[in-house]
Write a protein that holds these residues in place. Structure first.
Motif, PDB file in Angstrom:
ATOM      1  N   ALA A  12       0.860  -1.184   0.000  1.00 59.29           N
ATOM      2  CA  ALA A  12       0.000   0.000   0.000  1.00 59.29           C
ATOM      3  C   ALA A  12       0.898   1.237   0.000  1.00 59.29           C
ATOM      4  N   PRO A  13       1.223   1.759  -1.174  1.00 58.67           N
ATOM      5  CA  PRO A  13       2.131   2.910  -1.252  1.00 58.67           C
ATOM      6  C   PRO A  13       1.406   4.212  -0.937  1.00 58.67           C
ATOM      7  N   GLY A  14       2.158   5.292  -0.924  1.00 62.19           N
ATOM      8  CA  GLY A  14       1.560   6.611  -0.724  1.00 62.19           C
ATOM      9  C   GLY A  14       2.372   7.507   0.176  1.00 62.19           C
ATOM     10  N   HIS A  15       2.975   6.939   1.220  1.00 56.13           N
ATOM     11  CA  HIS A  15       3.790   7.751   2.108  1.00 56.13           C
ATOM     12  C   HIS A  15       5.158   8.021   1.479  1.00 56.13           C
ATOM     13  N   THR A  16       5.800   9.095   1.940  1.00 52.41           N
ATOM     14  CA  THR A  16       7.095   9.477   1.385  1.00 52.41           C
ATOM     15  C   THR A  16       8.243   9.319   2.376  1.00 52.41           C
ATOM     16  N   ARG A  17       7.915   8.921   3.609  1.00 54.73           N
ATOM     17  CA  ARG A  17       8.935   8.674   4.628  1.00 54.73           C
ATOM     18  C   ARG A  17       8.501   7.450   5.441  1.00 54.73           C
ATOM     19  N   PRO A  18       9.320   6.992   6.400  1.00 57.87           N
ATOM     20  CA  PRO A  18       8.988   5.757   7.125  1.00 57.87           C
ATOM     21  C   PRO A  18       7.637   5.806   7.835  1.00 57.87           C
ATOM     22  N   VAL A  19       6.921   4.683   7.770  1.00 58.49           N
ATOM     23  CA  VAL A  19       5.643   4.498   8.463  1.00 58.49           C
ATOM     24  C   VAL A  19       5.940   4.148   9.916  1.00 58.49           C
ATOM     25  N   THR A  20       5.372   4.895  10.850  1.00 58.23           N
ATOM     26  CA  THR A  20       5.705   4.756  12.271  1.00 58.23           C
ATOM     27  C   THR A  20       4.681   3.955  13.070  1.00 58.23           C
ATOM     28  N   HIS A  21       3.422   3.923  12.608  1.00 59.79           N
ATOM     29  CA  HIS A  21       2.377   3.261  13.400  1.00 59.79           C
ATOM     30  C   HIS A  21       1.215   2.903  12.493  1.00 59.79           C
ATOM     31  N   LEU A  22       0.581   1.764  12.804  1.00 55.87           N
ATOM     32  CA  LEU A  22      -0.602   1.302  12.079  1.00 55.87           C
ATOM     33  C   LEU A  22      -1.682   0.928  13.075  1.00 55.87           C
ATOM     34  N   SER A  23      -2.931   1.226  12.740  1.00 56.82           N
ATOM     35  CA  SER A  23      -4.027   0.888  13.637  1.00 56.82           C
ATOM     36  C   SER A  23      -5.287   0.580  12.845  1.00 56.82           C
ATOM     37  N   VAL A  36      -5.661   2.987   9.553  1.00 57.89           N
ATOM     38  CA  VAL A  36      -5.054   4.310   9.515  1.00 57.89           C
ATOM     39  C   VAL A  36      -3.557   4.161   9.776  1.00 57.89           C
ATOM     40  N   SER A  37      -2.759   4.889   8.997  1.00 59.22           N
ATOM     41  CA  SER A  37      -1.304   4.802   9.110  1.00 59.22           C
ATOM     42  C   SER A  37      -0.722   6.149   9.511  1.00 59.22           C
ATOM     43  N   SER A  38       0.324   6.101  10.339  1.00 56.67           N
ATOM     44  CA  SER A  38       1.076   7.291  10.733  1.00 56.67           C
ATOM     45  C   SER A  38       2.428   7.264  10.052  1.00 56.67           C
ATOM     46  N   CYS A  39       2.997   8.447   9.815  1.00 55.53           N
ATOM     47  CA  CYS A  39       4.227   8.491   9.032  1.00 55.53           C
ATOM     48  C   CYS A  39       5.045   9.725   9.375  1.00 55.53           C
ATOM     49  N   VAL A 277      11.348  -2.730  10.124  1.00 55.13           N
ATOM     50  CA  VAL A 277       9.890  -2.807  10.275  1.00 55.13           C
ATOM     51  C   VAL A 277       9.517  -2.159  11.610  1.00 55.13           C
ATOM     52  N   HIS A 278       8.845  -1.019  11.533  1.00 58.13           N
ATOM     53  CA  HIS A 278       8.542  -0.238  12.727  1.00 58.13           C
ATOM     54  C   HIS A 278       7.305  -0.735  13.470  1.00 58.13           C
ATOM     55  N   CYS A 279       6.344  -1.328  12.747  1.00 58.82           N
ATOM     56  CA  CYS A 279       5.063  -1.624  13.376  1.00 58.82           C
ATOM     57  C   CYS A 279       4.350  -2.758  12.648  1.00 58.82           C
ATOM     58  N   VAL A 280       3.570  -3.530  13.412  1.00 57.02           N
ATOM     59  CA  VAL A 280       2.732  -4.602  12.861  1.00 57.02           C
ATOM     60  C   VAL A 280       1.393  -4.569  13.576  1.00 57.02           C
ATOM     61  N   GLU A 281       0.350  -5.039  12.898  1.00 57.19           N
ATOM     62  CA  GLU A 281      -0.986  -5.027  13.506  1.00 57.19           C
ATOM     63  C   GLU A 281      -1.891  -6.025  12.784  1.00 57.19           C
ATOM     64  N   PHE A 282      -2.541  -6.911  13.538  1.00 54.43           N
ATOM     65  CA  PHE A 282      -3.559  -7.798  12.989  1.00 54.43           C
ATOM     66  C   PHE A 282      -4.868  -7.031  12.786  1.00 54.43           C
ATOM     67  N   SER A 283      -5.602  -7.390  11.733  1.00 52.86           N
ATOM     68  CA  SER A 283      -6.951  -6.863  11.532  1.00 52.86           C
ATOM     69  C   SER A 283      -7.882  -7.458  12.590  1.00 52.86           C
ATOM     70  N   PRO A 284      -9.038  -6.833  12.848  1.00 51.79           N
ATOM     71  CA  PRO A 284      -9.921  -7.324  13.914  1.00 51.79           C
ATOM     72  C   PRO A 284     -10.504  -8.707  13.656  1.00 51.79           C
ATOM     73  N   ALA A 290      -1.031  -6.035   8.959  1.00 49.15           N
ATOM     74  CA  ALA A 290      -0.336  -4.954   8.279  1.00 49.15           C
ATOM     75  C   ALA A 290       1.012  -4.728   8.954  1.00 49.15           C
ATOM     76  N   SER A 291       2.005  -4.357   8.148  1.00 46.09           N
ATOM     77  CA  SER A 291       3.334  -4.057   8.668  1.00 46.09           C
ATOM     78  C   SER A 291       3.841  -2.797   7.984  1.00 46.09           C
ATOM     79  N   GLY A 292       4.519  -1.944   8.753  1.00 38.38           N
ATOM     80  CA  GLY A 292       4.963  -0.659   8.229  1.00 38.38           C
ATOM     81  C   GLY A 292       6.469  -0.520   8.275  1.00 38.38           C
ATOM     82  N   SER A 293       7.028   0.013   7.172  1.00 40.16           N
ATOM     83  CA  SER A 293       8.471   0.194   7.070  1.00 40.16           C
ATOM     84  C   SER A 293       8.736   1.497   6.343  1.00 40.16           C
ATOM     85  N   GLY A 294       9.657   1.496   5.368  1.00 44.76           N
ATOM     86  CA  GLY A 294      10.084   2.678   4.621  1.00 44.76           C
ATOM     87  C   GLY A 294       9.009   3.657   4.247  1.00 44.76           C
ATOM     88  N   THR A 295       8.566   3.645   3.008  1.00 49.79           N
ATOM     89  CA  THR A 295       7.576   4.614   2.546  1.00 49.79           C
ATOM     90  C   THR A 295       6.248   3.949   2.201  1.00 49.79           C
TER      91      THR A 295
END
Length: 300
Positions: A12-23, A36-39, A277-284, A290-295
Motif C-alpha cells: 500500500a504505497p503513498g507515504h514518502t517517509r517511514p511508516v511509524t504506526h498502524l491501527s 489508519v497509518s502514521s508516518c 519494520v517499525h510496526c505490525v498489527e492484525f486486523s480485527p 499490516a506491517s509498516g516500514s520505509g515509505t
C-alpha cells in the motif's frame, strides 16, 4: 496451530517517509473495517481494509507518531512532532480540534464514546482532553508531581470507559482509574518499553521490551501474564484476535516480519520490506495483518 497458505503481501504505497504506526478500527456492523497509518511525512492516511486509499489528513507540520480511530470510525486522533494532537472528522478530512503540547506527542488514544482523548510523549506527561469542552485545560494522570513516567511515554491505550494503560521508556506499564485519575497498579521491565497495543478481541495488552514479548490481561489481576524471550529485539508485536495461538512481530534490526506460535516458535518469515519494520498489527477479524516500514506498508 492451524496451518495457513503462504502469505503474499499487498503493498500500500503513498507515504514518502517511514511508516511509524498502524491501527485498524474495530469491525463495523457491515463486516468491514478501516486502517489508519502514521508516518514521518506528517500525513496520516485512511484506507479500506483492502488497502485502497480513502483520504489523507493534512495539517500536521511534523512527523506523526500515532493515529487511532474511534470505534465507529467517524473520528481520528493523531499525535505529532509538531507538538500537537489533532482530532479529525474522517468523512470530511477536516481538523475538529488541535491541542498544543510543549514537546513531541508520541502516542494517542480515544475513548470508546469518542468524547475524550489521551496523549503522551516526550514530556513524560499523560493528558486527558474533553472533546466536549475543547477550550478547557486538560487533566493529568500522575502519581507523583506532574509526570506519569520517568521517561518518554511510548504508548497510551483506553480500556473500557474507566481505565487507561500507559507504557514508557522507564520500563513501566501503569494502569489508571480515569474516574479518580489515580494509578491502580503497575508492572516493570528491566529495559525500555518499545511498543504496547491493546488487542480488544483478546482483552490483552501486547507489549515489547528488549527481546521480550508479553501478553498481559488488559485489566490487571484478571488472568496470568504470558511472556516470551525471543532471539531478537521486536519493535512491535500483534496477537491473532481470534485464534490467540500466534503473533506477528517486526524488528528494527532487519527487514523481516515474523510469525510465531504462542510459545515463541518461529513459523513463517515474510521478506517484503526494504528497511526496518517499525510496526505490525492484525486486523480485527484476523484475516490479514499490516506491517509498516520505509515509505509504504504491506497487508498480508
Amino acid at each position: 496451530m492451524t496451518s495457513q497458505p503462504k502469505s503474499v503481501p499487498l503493498v500500500a504505497p503513498g507515504h514518502t517517509r517511514p511508516v511509524t504506526h498502524l491501527s485498524f478500527s474495530p469491525m463495523q456492523d457491515d463486516g468491514a473495517y478501516l486502517l489508519v497509518s502514521s508516518c514521518k511525512d506528517g500525513n496520516p492516511m485512511l484506507r479500506e481494509w483492502t488497502g485502497d486509499w480513502i483520504g489523507t489528513f493534512l495539517g500536521h507540520k511534523g512527523a506523526v507518531w500515532s493515529t487511532k480511530l474511534s470505534p465507529d470510525t467517524s473520528r481520528a486522533v493523531s499525535g505529532s512532532a509538531d507538538f500537537t494532537a489533532k482530532v479529525w472528522d474522517t468523512y470530511s478530512g477536516g481538523v475538529l480540534h488541535s491541542f498544543p503540547h510543549n514537546h513531541i506527542v508520541r502516542t494517542v488514544a480515544i475513548s470508546p464514546s469518542a468524547t475524550h482523548i489521551i496523549t503522551g510523549g516526550q514530556e513524560k506527561i499523560v493528558r486527558i482532553f474533553d472533546l466536549r469542552r475543547p477550550d478547557a485545560e486538560p487533566e493529568l494522570l500522575c502519581d507523583v508531581g506532574t509526570t506519569a513516567h520517568n521517561g518518554t511515554v511510548k504508548s497510551v491505550v483506553w480500556i473500557g470507559e474507566h481505565t487507561a494503560a500507559t507504557a514508557g521508556e522507564d520500563g513501566m506499564l501503569k494502569w489508571w482509574d480515569l474516574r479518580t485519575r489515580k494509578q491502580i497498579t503497575s508492572l516493570t521491565w528491566p529495559g525500555p518499553v518499545t511498543s504496547m497495543e491493546y488487542s480488544i478481541p483478546t482483552s490483552r495488552l501486547v507489549l515489547t521490551s528488549g527481546k521480550s514479548v508479553a501478553f498481559i490481561p488488559a485489566l490487571p489481576n484478571t488472568a496470568p501474564t504470558h511472556s516470551l524471550t525471543l532471539s531478537y529485539q521486536p519493535s512491535s508485536a500483534s496477537l491473532h484476535p481470534i485464534w490467540k495461538d500466534r503473533f506477528v512481530t517486526g524488528s528494527m534490526d532487519d527487514e523481516w516480519v515474523r510469525m510465531h506460535d504462542i510459545n515463541g516458535e518461529e513459523k513463517d518469515i515474510l521478506k517484503g520490506h526494504h528497511g526496518p519494520v517499525h510496526c505490525v498489527e492484525f486486523s480485527p477479524d484476523g484475516e490479514i495483518y499490516a506491517s509498516g516500514s520505509g515509505t509504504s506498508y504491506d497487508l498480508s
